[in-house]
Design an enzyme around this catalytic site. Structure first.
Site, PDB file in Angstrom:
ATOM      1  N   ARG A  49       0.381   4.174   0.909  1.00  0.00           N
ATOM      2  CA  ARG A  49       0.211   5.048   2.060  1.00  0.00           C
ATOM      3  C   ARG A  49       0.631   4.384   3.371  1.00  0.00           C
ATOM      4  O   ARG A  49       0.657   5.028   4.413  1.00  0.00           O
ATOM      5  CB  ARG A  49      -1.245   5.518   2.161  1.00  0.00           C
ATOM      6  CG  ARG A  49      -1.742   6.173   0.865  1.00  0.00           C
ATOM      7  CD  ARG A  49      -3.049   6.903   1.078  1.00  0.00           C
ATOM      8  NE  ARG A  49      -2.862   8.080   1.914  1.00  0.00           N
ATOM      9  CZ  ARG A  49      -3.630   8.405   2.937  1.00  0.00           C
ATOM     10  NH1 ARG A  49      -4.636   7.602   3.294  1.00  0.00           N
ATOM     11  NH2 ARG A  49      -3.405   9.504   3.636  1.00  0.00           N
ATOM     12  N   GLU A  50       0.950   3.095   3.306  1.00  0.00           N
ATOM     13  CA  GLU A  50       1.317   2.401   4.541  1.00  0.00           C
ATOM     14  C   GLU A  50       2.793   1.996   4.541  1.00  0.00           C
ATOM     15  O   GLU A  50       3.578   2.534   5.315  1.00  0.00           O
ATOM     16  CB  GLU A  50       0.411   1.186   4.741  1.00  0.00           C
ATOM     17  CG  GLU A  50      -1.052   1.592   4.985  1.00  0.00           C
ATOM     18  CD  GLU A  50      -1.914   0.437   5.423  1.00  0.00           C
ATOM     19  OE1 GLU A  50      -1.833   0.038   6.598  1.00  0.00           O
ATOM     20  OE2 GLU A  50      -2.668  -0.088   4.574  1.00  0.00           O
ATOM     21  N   MET A  51       3.192   1.056   3.674  1.00  0.00           N
ATOM     22  CA  MET A  51       4.589   0.606   3.673  1.00  0.00           C
ATOM     23  C   MET A  51       5.277   0.875   2.324  1.00  0.00           C
ATOM     24  O   MET A  51       6.469   1.156   2.286  1.00  0.00           O
ATOM     25  CB  MET A  51       4.662  -0.883   4.007  1.00  0.00           C
ATOM     26  CG  MET A  51       3.984  -1.258   5.331  1.00  0.00           C
ATOM     27  SD  MET A  51       4.840  -0.668   6.799  1.00  0.00           S
ATOM     28  CE  MET A  51       6.037  -1.968   7.052  1.00  0.00           C
TER      29      MET A  51
ATOM     30  N   ASN B 277       0.836  -1.191   0.000  1.00  0.00           N
ATOM     31  CA  ASN B 277       0.000   0.000   0.000  1.00  0.00           C
ATOM     32  C   ASN B 277       0.880   1.253   0.000  1.00  0.00           C
ATOM     33  O   ASN B 277       1.700   1.439   0.901  1.00  0.00           O
ATOM     34  CB  ASN B 277      -0.906   0.012   1.240  1.00  0.00           C
ATOM     35  CG  ASN B 277      -1.957   1.103   1.186  1.00  0.00           C
ATOM     36  OD1 ASN B 277      -1.680   2.236   0.805  1.00  0.00           O
ATOM     37  ND2 ASN B 277      -3.166   0.769   1.584  1.00  0.00           N
TER      38      ASN B 277
END
Length: 595
Positions: free
Chosen positions: A375-377, A373
């Site tokens: 926006r995450e990792m 993702n």
């Protein structure tokens, strides 16, 4: 007539009656007894369905007595159903959904086919509408379906092969059903007949078990003893609000489950519904020490993020029960916020859907989705695999975890598998409530005991947050995770409620029934994992309880046409809410150890 011809004719006659003679021409006394019982009770169920139809034909809004008479007929019909539910829901599963499926549309994924709700629960919901007569036509359609189908039940026995082992397994599942759904009023929330119906289920169990209890030693004696105890408690107080569910479980139902296991010769004789192995999950999991150690190391590895500053443990912090205690955490860019609240990972492995909207079916799928993702990792596979593959520590850890690997040692799939193995160990089940069930009656206070009974009764919490994990994993098979539409408001200000803009599962599957649908989270460790809801907009459990007490979004006046939560107020007072929250505190495990 020759003996062989007699056997052939006898076998054909028995088959026509729905009994299959096993090889050798012998049928056990238990099987014969169960089939005879089912035929008799199925006939009574069919008769009660016809009576229900007649009562509904007589309904008039101007005469409340006719509506009450229809409700009483429904109670009778439901009681007759409970007398055969153990058999129907095990041996004739596809037929049972005609009679007692939840009054919501069931969606078959990924084909997006859905089944219209039918049966007794739909009838109950319509009978408790303000204008019952306006629904009379639909009610009669439902009763016609139930009664005509019930009349054909004996015919479904034709060619059906059943064994003693299967009968005892159907009994085991029925006991779980009573202990989890029945006493919570899951399928009769308006009638509030769950305790009475539990008695009918237990009487069915007692009757069917008779041949299996003859001369079977201590297991049979214990089964009979605990069955009688359970029945005596139900008869002593069948009031849905006041019934002592905690006493019922600890003194009768859980010991009864274990004794039935011993009677059936189960290898897991000591299992009851509050033992995770009873959920039939985890039996094929690989949680070997090397794999878990690799997964735990990777869980805290910042090289798994694009900028090497974030790991899984950055948001799922062990000292915060694998949450971050924020409404919404920062995205990888360091300034924008993620879409939803960070849920705990305790017991996440014991679910069949991951993420708040349930879009991932497995933990491995969820891990890979987070890693990729943006926006995450936002990990780049080639780079991270190269970095980990060059590190001596990881070469050794991967070699130990995957000793049979013949291809490239470090792969994204193995990273996900290892992290999943670590997450599968996060199920301690050592909260005060668990200790109480294991015999430590000092583990919970009187207020917490009352809170559990309220939780499972008047507050109806147990109709969505199912024991033993108090989440949406549905008993008795624990084979699917339910999502609910509760009309969550955008904030905790219920004086001026605003609808939440998050469409939930609708974003993945754009059909109306999924608008605002979210996974039912576990309430274990809930008192130490604030804030709450998928958006983290509720700061306290008092705010959450007030939302439910007022009937969710629909009860607050918001337009939520597909709300699965009842919109009717629960009528809980401040003292009752306090006790429920105190009980929820008894679901707090010991803090996780990271060393």
């Amino acid at each position: 007539m020759k003996q062989g011809m007699v056997i052939v004719i006898l076998t054909a006659w028995i088959a026509l009656m729905g009994v299959v003679v096993p090889p050798g021409g012998q049928q056990s006394a238990g099987v014969a007894h169960t089939l005879t019982y089912f035929r008799d009770q199925a006939g009574r169920f069919a008769e009660s369905a016809v009576q229900l139809h007649h009562r509904i034909e007589m309904v008039e809004n101007s005469d409340p007595a006719t509506i009450q008479a229809a409700k009483e007929a429904l109670k009778t019909c439901r009681a007759q159903y409970k007398s055969i539910a153990f058999f129907l829901e095990y041996f004739l599963t596809s037929t049972s959904v005609v009679y007692n499926a939840p009054p919501v549309h069931e969606v078959e994924e990924p084909f997006m086919e859905y089944r219209e709700p039918t049966g007794l629960q739909v009838i109950e919901a319509l009978l408790f509408e303000d204008d019952v007569a306006a629904h009379q036509r639909e009610l009669l359609q439902q009763t016609t379906l139930v009664s005509s189908s019930a009349a054909d039940l004996p015919a479904l026995l034709y060619g059906l092969e059943i064994t003693d082992t299967q009968i005892l397994e159907s009994i085991r599942l029925e006991l779980i059903r009573v202990s989890t759904l029945g006493i919570a009023g899951y399928d009769a929330p308006e009638l509030q007949t769950g305790i009475t119906e539990a008695g009918h289920s237990l009487m069915a169990v007692k009757t069917v078990l008779q041949p299996y209890l003859e001369g079977q030693g201590e297991a049979a004696a214990a089964t009979a003893r605990y069955l009688d105890l359970a029945l005596s408690q139900v008869r002593e107080d069948s009031n849905f609000v006041s019934f002592n569910r905690l006493r019922f479980l600890t003194t009768a139902m859980l010991p009864l489950q274990r004794s039935v296991n011993r009677l059936a010769g189960s290898k897991d004789a000591e299992l009851d519904v509050f033992n995770l192995r009873a959920m039939n999950m985890g039996r094929d999991w690989d949680t070997s020490a090397p794999l878990v150690e690799l997964g735990k190391t990777l869980f805290f590895e910042k090289q798994l993020s694009q900028n090497n500053v974030r790991s899984c443990g950055s948001c799922h912090q062990p000292d915060k029960y694998f949450t971050d205690q924020l409404p919404k955490n920062l995205a990888l860019d360091g300034h924008s916020r993620l879409q939803r609240n960070t849920p705990t990972l305790f017991y996440a492995a014991y679910q069949h859907a991951q993420f708040w909207d349930g879009r991932a079916k497995t933990l491995e799928e969820q891990v890979l989705a987070v890693l990729h993702n943006p926006r995450e990792m936002n990990v780049a596979d080639g780079m991270v695999l190269s970095q980990l593959g060059k590190a001596k520590k990881y070469r050794e850890l991967f070699s130990a975890a995957f000793p049979q690997a013949e291809d490239s040692l470090v792969t994204m799939r193995r990273i996900a598998r290892a992290i999943t193995a670590y997450l599968q160990t996060l199920a301690p089940m050592n909260a005060p409530f668990d200790r109480y069930l294991r015999g430590d009656k000092k583990a919970m206070t009187a207020a917490q005991e009352n809170g559990f009974n309220l939780f499972m009764g008047k507050a109806r919490c147990g109709t969505c947050h199912f024991v033993p994990l108090f989440n949406g994993v549905l008993p008795p098979l624990f084979d699917r995770t339910e999502l609910e539409v509760i009309g969550t408001t955008a904030g905790a200000d219920l004086r001026y409620p605003r609808p939440d803009a998050d469409s939930g599962r609708f974003t993945t599957y754009p059909i109306s029934f999924y608008k605002g649908a979210f996974k039912t989270p576990s309430l274990r460790n809930i008192t130490v994992t604030a804030p709450y809801m998928h958006h983290g907009a509720f700061a306290t459990l008092e705010e959450v309880m007030e939302f439910y007490n007022r009937g969710g979004g629909g009860g607050l006046g918001l337009p939520v046409p597909t709300q699965t939560l009842s919109t009717k107020p629960l009528g809980l007072n401040e003292s009752e809410i306090k006790d429920i929250i105190l009980f929820l505190g008894a679901l707090t495990d010991s803090p996780a150890k990271t060393n």
